[in-house]
Design a protein around this motif. Structure first.
Motif, PDB file in Angstrom:
ATOM      1  N   ARG A 247       0.857  -1.200   0.000  1.00 30.53           N
ATOM      2  CA  ARG A 247       0.000   0.000   0.000  1.00 30.53           C
ATOM      3  C   ARG A 247       0.883   1.237   0.000  1.00 30.53           C
ATOM      4  NH1 ARG A 247      -3.010  -2.186   5.211  1.00 30.53           N
ATOM      5  NH2 ARG A 247      -0.834  -1.981   5.789  1.00 30.53           N
ATOM      6  N   ARG A 281       1.071   1.998  -9.626  1.00 31.15           N
ATOM      7  CA  ARG A 281       0.164   0.857  -9.872  1.00 31.15           C
ATOM      8  C   ARG A 281       0.817  -0.125 -10.844  1.00 31.15           C
ATOM      9  NH1 ARG A 281      -4.999   2.222  -7.877  1.00 31.15           N
ATOM     10  NH2 ARG A 281      -5.119   4.477  -7.638  1.00 31.15           N
ATOM     11  N   GLU A 286      -0.731  -0.852  -4.493  1.00 33.82           N
ATOM     12  CA  GLU A 286      -2.096  -0.362  -4.328  1.00 33.82           C
ATOM     13  C   GLU A 286      -1.952   1.078  -3.845  1.00 33.82           C
ATOM     14  OE1 GLU A 286      -4.219  -2.394  -1.228  1.00 33.82           O
ATOM     15  OE2 GLU A 286      -5.801  -0.871  -1.213  1.00 33.82           O
TER      16      GLU A 286
END
Ligand SMILES: Nc1nc2c(c(=O)[nH]1)N[C@H]1C(S)=C(S)[C@@H](COP(=O)(O)OP(=O)(O)OC[C@H]3O[C@@H](n4cnc5c(N)ncnc54)[C@H](O)[C@@H]3O)O[C@H]1N2
Ligand code: MOO
Length: 494
Positions: A247, A281, A286
């Motif tokens: 993330r 990405r 993410e």
């Protein structure tokens, strides 16, 4: 250079007049016209202020003669910086998740892919034709035809034949399948003749030919490609365990940035927000979000310490100007600087820091963002746009790949068509396009350095297939260099 090459060169503003490897400014491109600003080096390192090593001017291969970058600047060498980033990314146990097949593309298998069934799961006809038992000619049975997807057919008795479709279950006791075009049915006689020799087992795919239940089809760590999705589906999977995408949160700094319209009054468009989100990405991350924070140190501190991301990427504010807040807020946040400046141009102020675990993250299980080795990281990208791309490929990409359990990218090499000027001490990353030599384009591949490769420019990289890694001192035409592929051109230099 042929006409087509000339046109493309013009379009892409290639370096068609080679700079000397030691020059500190490159000439304007051959296509330069009155439209262009006066010879913008567009690519020469902006700060090769250190003197050329004596007696070496004009030589491209003098790497060994220059002092180690660390000795000169305290910056981390480029290859070492990438290794540090990869180690940081690999420090935490991976988080894994089970996702539906359709969502697994581009992620990495957290477990080996083990066959849940035999493949094929029944003896299958490989061709449209006739299933036959024993030697011919065969009596054409009354049983009609055997089609794919239908229930188990009855056994064939010796000396009989039945029509069969590709993919259909082969009736028990079938000895061969004869393709339609190799068979001659004599309808009036009710007999089938073979037009050529029939070999026992021909055109039958036996059950388990590809794998048996429990066979390991792929190891953990394999990248889920479209082909892997197909194999997983064939082998009985509806969902896959994959390594979670890292993330990432992007924090764009700078009061001078506009999010729309034309630049005005000293303001410039934010080029990095639009560039980083999709690029990250494409690297498998993410992206939790991209936020514009201006030059507000308090807001930056709050955003960094409260982030739930595995990796915070900041842009701008890495240097030592009055509003360059990245270093001060990292100190305040108790972060540990792992890389503070890299011997690479552009992008040398880039940095990598390990952050304190975010609030509420400490209790996460093994591999959680706040685990002892799962602390979040921050990559500080310099504000100059090509310098930011350099930081992205040098620090963020290796970290993200390791965090996602992806193998490091296999290096690609290509010879450069033209001389490329170098920094006296630091590695340079120079946008290049791929070309093939020879009239028909079937000669060996070459990397052609692009102009407009200055730290503040995106014109070169926007036309590029990759970035050439130019050693200190530069490279001569024909020299083989490592090429960093861009995510959307991956493999083009192989
Ligand atoms: N005294 C020194 N000054 C500078 C040095 C140095 O060594 N000593 N290094 C230069 C280098 S090299 C770079 S790269 C930059 C890095 O600066 P920062 O990371 O602090 O970035 P900013 O100062 O915020 O911005 C630099 C430049 O980039 C433009 N910028 C910033 N963000 C964006 C964006 N999102 N989109 C488009 N352009 C952006 C900004 O307007 C500035 O023009 O420092 C040099 N200075
Ligand atoms: O010039 Mo700066 O090298 O990092 O853009």
């Amino acid at each position: 250079m042929n006409q087509e090459d000339r046109e493309i060169d013009e379009a892409l503003a290639l370096v068609s007049r080679a700079p000397t490897p030691t020059s500190t400014s490159t000439p304007a491109p051959a296509s330069a016209s009155a439209r262009e600003p006066a010879p913008d080096p567009g690519g020469a390192p902006e700060q090769p202020q250190a003197p050329e090593p004596p007696g070496q001017a004009g030589r491209a291969d003098r790497t060994a003669a220059v002092p180690a970058p660390q000795a000169r600047t305290g910056a981390t060498a480029w290859t070492e910086a990438r290794a540090v980033a990869a180690r940081a990314g690999g420090a935490a146990a991976p988080r894994t998740v089970r996702v539906a097949l359709g969502q697994a593309l581009g992620q990495v298998l957290a477990e080996p892919l083990t066959a849940l069934t035999d493949l094929p799961s029944f003896d299958t006809s490989a061709m449209d034709g006739w299933a036959v038992a024993g030697p011919g000619p065969w009596h054409i049975g009354e049983g009609g035809q055997v089609l794919a997807g239908h229930a188990a057919p009855g056994a064939l008795t010796d000396g009989t034949a039945v029509r069969i479709a590709t993919g259909a279950r082969v009736p028990p006791d079938t000895t061969a399948v004869i393709r339609t075009e190799h068979a001659r049915p004599a309808e009036t006689e009710g007999r089938l003749y073979a037009r050529r020799e029939v070999v026992q087992g021909q055109d039958i795919r036996p059950r388990g030919q590809e794998c048996r239940t429990g066979d390991r089809l792929l190891p953990a760590g394999a990248l889920v490609t479209p082909a892997v999705l197909g194999l997983a589906a064939a082998a009985g999977y509806d969902a896959l365990s994959v390594v979670c995408r890292p993330r990432v949160e992007v924090l764009v700094l700078g009061d001078e940035l506009l999010s729309e319209g034309l630049p005005h009054d000293g303001m410039v468009r934010d080029a990095l927000g639009p560039l980083l989100d999709p690029w990250l990405r494409a690297l498998g991350a993410e992206v939790l979000g991209t936020r514009r924070l201006g030059d507000d140190a308090e807001a930056l501190h709050r955003a960094v310490t409260a982030s739930t991301a595995d990796l915070v990427v900041t842009t701008g504010g890495t240097a030592a100007g009055p509003v360059d807040h990245v270093h001060p807020i990292l100190r305040k946040a108790g972060a540990e600087l792992l890389v503070d400046g890299v011997a690479v141009r552009p992008g040398h102020p880039m940095l990598l820091a390990r952050l304190e675990a975010g609030e509420g993250e400490e209790g996460e299980g093994e591999g959680g963002a706040g685990g002892a080795e799962g602390r979040p990281y921050l990559v500080g990208l310099p504000g100059n746009p090509l310098a930011a791309v350099s930081g992205l490929l040098t620090l963020a990409e290796p970290l993200l790949r390791a965090r996602a359990q992806q193998a490091p990218r296999a290096p690609h090499f290509s010879s450069v068509r033209d001389d490329v000027s170098g920094h006296p001490y630091d590695t340079r990353l120079v946008p290049v396009v791929r070309r093939r030599r020879g009239r028909d384009g079937n000669g060996p591949e070459q990397a052609v350095p692009l102009h407009y490769n200055g730290p503040a420019m995106l014109r070169g990289i926007a036309a590029a297939d990759g970035l050439a890694v130019v050693p200190p001192g530069g490279a001569r035409a024909g020299q083989v260099l490592e090429i960093l592929d861009l995510p959307w051109t991956e493999g083009r230099f192989t």
